[in-house]
Scaffold this active site. Sequence first.
Site, PDB file in Angstrom:
ATOM      1  N   ASN A 149       0.858  -1.184   0.000  1.00  0.00           N
ATOM      2  CA  ASN A 149       0.000   0.000   0.000  1.00  0.00           C
ATOM      3  C   ASN A 149       0.904   1.247   0.000  1.00  0.00           C
ATOM      4  O   ASN A 149       1.476   1.593   1.027  1.00  0.00           O
ATOM      5  CB  ASN A 149      -0.886  -0.037   1.249  1.00  0.00           C
ATOM      6  N   TRP A 150       0.986   1.885  -1.147  1.00  0.00           N
ATOM      7  CA  TRP A 150       1.912   3.020  -1.283  1.00  0.00           C
ATOM      8  C   TRP A 150       1.367   4.301  -0.663  1.00  0.00           C
ATOM      9  O   TRP A 150       2.077   5.302  -0.579  1.00  0.00           O
ATOM     10  CB  TRP A 150       2.219   3.276  -2.760  1.00  0.00           C
ATOM     11  N   LYS A 151       0.117   4.297  -0.288  1.00  0.00           N
ATOM     12  CA  LYS A 151      -0.531   5.503   0.286  1.00  0.00           C
ATOM     13  C   LYS A 151      -0.297   6.711  -0.629  1.00  0.00           C
ATOM     14  O   LYS A 151      -0.179   6.547  -1.841  1.00  0.00           O
ATOM     15  CB  LYS A 151      -0.041   5.745   1.710  1.00  0.00           C
ATOM     16  N   HIS A 173      -9.685   0.559   4.765  1.00  0.00           N
ATOM     17  CA  HIS A 173      -8.373   0.767   5.397  1.00  0.00           C
ATOM     18  C   HIS A 173      -8.552   1.701   6.592  1.00  0.00           C
ATOM     19  O   HIS A 173      -9.389   2.610   6.573  1.00  0.00           O
ATOM     20  CB  HIS A 173      -7.387   1.385   4.392  1.00  0.00           C
ATOM     21  N   GLY A 200       2.716  -1.249   4.331  1.00  0.00           N
ATOM     22  CA  GLY A 200       2.725   0.186   4.007  1.00  0.00           C
ATOM     23  C   GLY A 200       4.146   0.658   3.776  1.00  0.00           C
ATOM     24  O   GLY A 200       4.715   0.496   2.697  1.00  0.00           O
ATOM     25  N   GLY A 201       4.761   1.236   4.810  1.00  0.00           N
ATOM     26  CA  GLY A 201       6.082   1.860   4.694  1.00  0.00           C
ATOM     27  C   GLY A 201       7.115   1.026   3.952  1.00  0.00           C
ATOM     28  O   GLY A 201       7.795   1.526   3.042  1.00  0.00           O
ATOM     29  N   GLY A 210       2.066   2.101  10.654  1.00  0.00           N
ATOM     30  CA  GLY A 210       2.952   3.253  10.499  1.00  0.00           C
ATOM     31  C   GLY A 210       3.589   3.702  11.803  1.00  0.00           C
ATOM     32  O   GLY A 210       4.158   4.782  11.872  1.00  0.00           O
ATOM     33  N   GLU A 261      -5.513  -5.438  10.431  1.00  0.00           N
ATOM     34  CA  GLU A 261      -4.531  -4.379  10.631  1.00  0.00           C
ATOM     35  C   GLU A 261      -4.847  -3.624  11.922  1.00  0.00           C
ATOM     36  O   GLU A 261      -5.672  -2.701  11.923  1.00  0.00           O
ATOM     37  CB  GLU A 261      -4.592  -3.394   9.461  1.00  0.00           C
ATOM     38  N   GLU A 320      -6.987   4.157   7.668  1.00  0.00           N
ATOM     39  CA  GLU A 320      -6.876   5.610   7.410  1.00  0.00           C
ATOM     40  C   GLU A 320      -8.157   6.139   6.774  1.00  0.00           C
ATOM     41  O   GLU A 320      -8.541   7.291   6.996  1.00  0.00           O
ATOM     42  CB  GLU A 320      -5.630   5.883   6.543  1.00  0.00           C
ATOM     43  N   SER A 361       3.226  -2.365  10.274  1.00  0.00           N
ATOM     44  CA  SER A 361       4.695  -2.320  10.418  1.00  0.00           C
ATOM     45  C   SER A 361       5.376  -3.644  10.092  1.00  0.00           C
ATOM     46  O   SER A 361       6.316  -4.043  10.779  1.00  0.00           O
ATOM     47  CB  SER A 361       5.077  -1.821  11.814  1.00  0.00           C
TER      48      SER A 361
END
Length: 250
Positions: free
Chosen positions: A9-11, A95, A233-234, A173, A167, A97, A212
Site C-alpha cells: 500500500n503506497w498511500k 483501510h 505500508g512503509g 505506520g 490491521e 486511514e 509495520s
Amino acid sequence: MRKPMVAGNWKMHGTRAAAKSLLESISQGAAKLSDVDVVVLPSFVHLALAEELLSHTNVAWGAQNLYLGESGAFTGEVSGLMLKEYGCEYVLVGHSERRHVFHEGLALVADKLKAALAANLTPILCLGETLAQRENGETEAVVAEQLTTAMAAVGIKAFEKVVLAYEPVWAIGTGLTASPEQAQAVHAFIRQKIAQQDVALADTRRILYGGSVKADNASGLFSMSDIDGALVGGASLDPKSFLAICQAAS
Ligand code: PEP
C-alpha cells in the site's frame, strides 16, 4: 492450501519517477517468485504507469480506494469501473486511514465492498482495532462488528472473492507490530467468524496481516497458521524490503 499474498500500500507517496523506478524494481524481483501473489497499490495517478509496466509480469496492481456506482456527480472520486479500465484487479476497502482519518463508517465501508464486487474487483477488506479498543478488551467485538456488517451487506457467498486484512490501527505506520501470537489469535477469530456462516469458505479465505511488517519480522508472522501474507505500508516503498517480505511469504 491458501496461496500467500503480499500487497504494498503506497498511500499518498511517490513522484512519477519514483513510482516508475519502484514498479520496475518490483516486477524484476518478483519474476523469480512463483508461489506468492505480489500486488502493488499505488495512488490513482500512477495506475496508468502500473498498467504500462506490470502487464505481462507476475505483479498485479490495484487501488487504495473507490467510490460507489459507475459514474456521477461525485467530485474528486473514482469508480470501480474506472479502476477496471486501468487493469486494476484489487482495491482496498475499509483501510484504517479511510475509517479514521476520513471518517468512513461501517455502512459506507459495506457499500464500497458492494461497489468493488459489482465492478468485478477483488476487495482487500481491512479490519482492526485502535489502541484504546485493545486496551479495553474490545478487539474481538470491534473486528466482529466490522466483519459481520460487511458479510451481511454482500452475503457470505460473495466472500469467495474477498481477501481480508487484519490491521491493528496501533501498529500501522508506528513501528509497533503485533506479535505473531497476538496477530494469529485475531486471524483465527476472523476465520472462525466466517466459519460460523460457511466452514469450507472460511478455510479458503486469505487473511493478511498489516502493521509495520518489515523484512525482519515477516517470517515470524508468516509462520502462523492463519496468517496468509501481508499488507505492507512503509516497507513497500523500498523495493529491497518489499521483495524480502515477498520472499519470506513464498
Ligand atoms: C498499511 O498502510 O496498510 C500498513 C500496514 O502500513 P505500515 O506497514 O507502514 O504499518
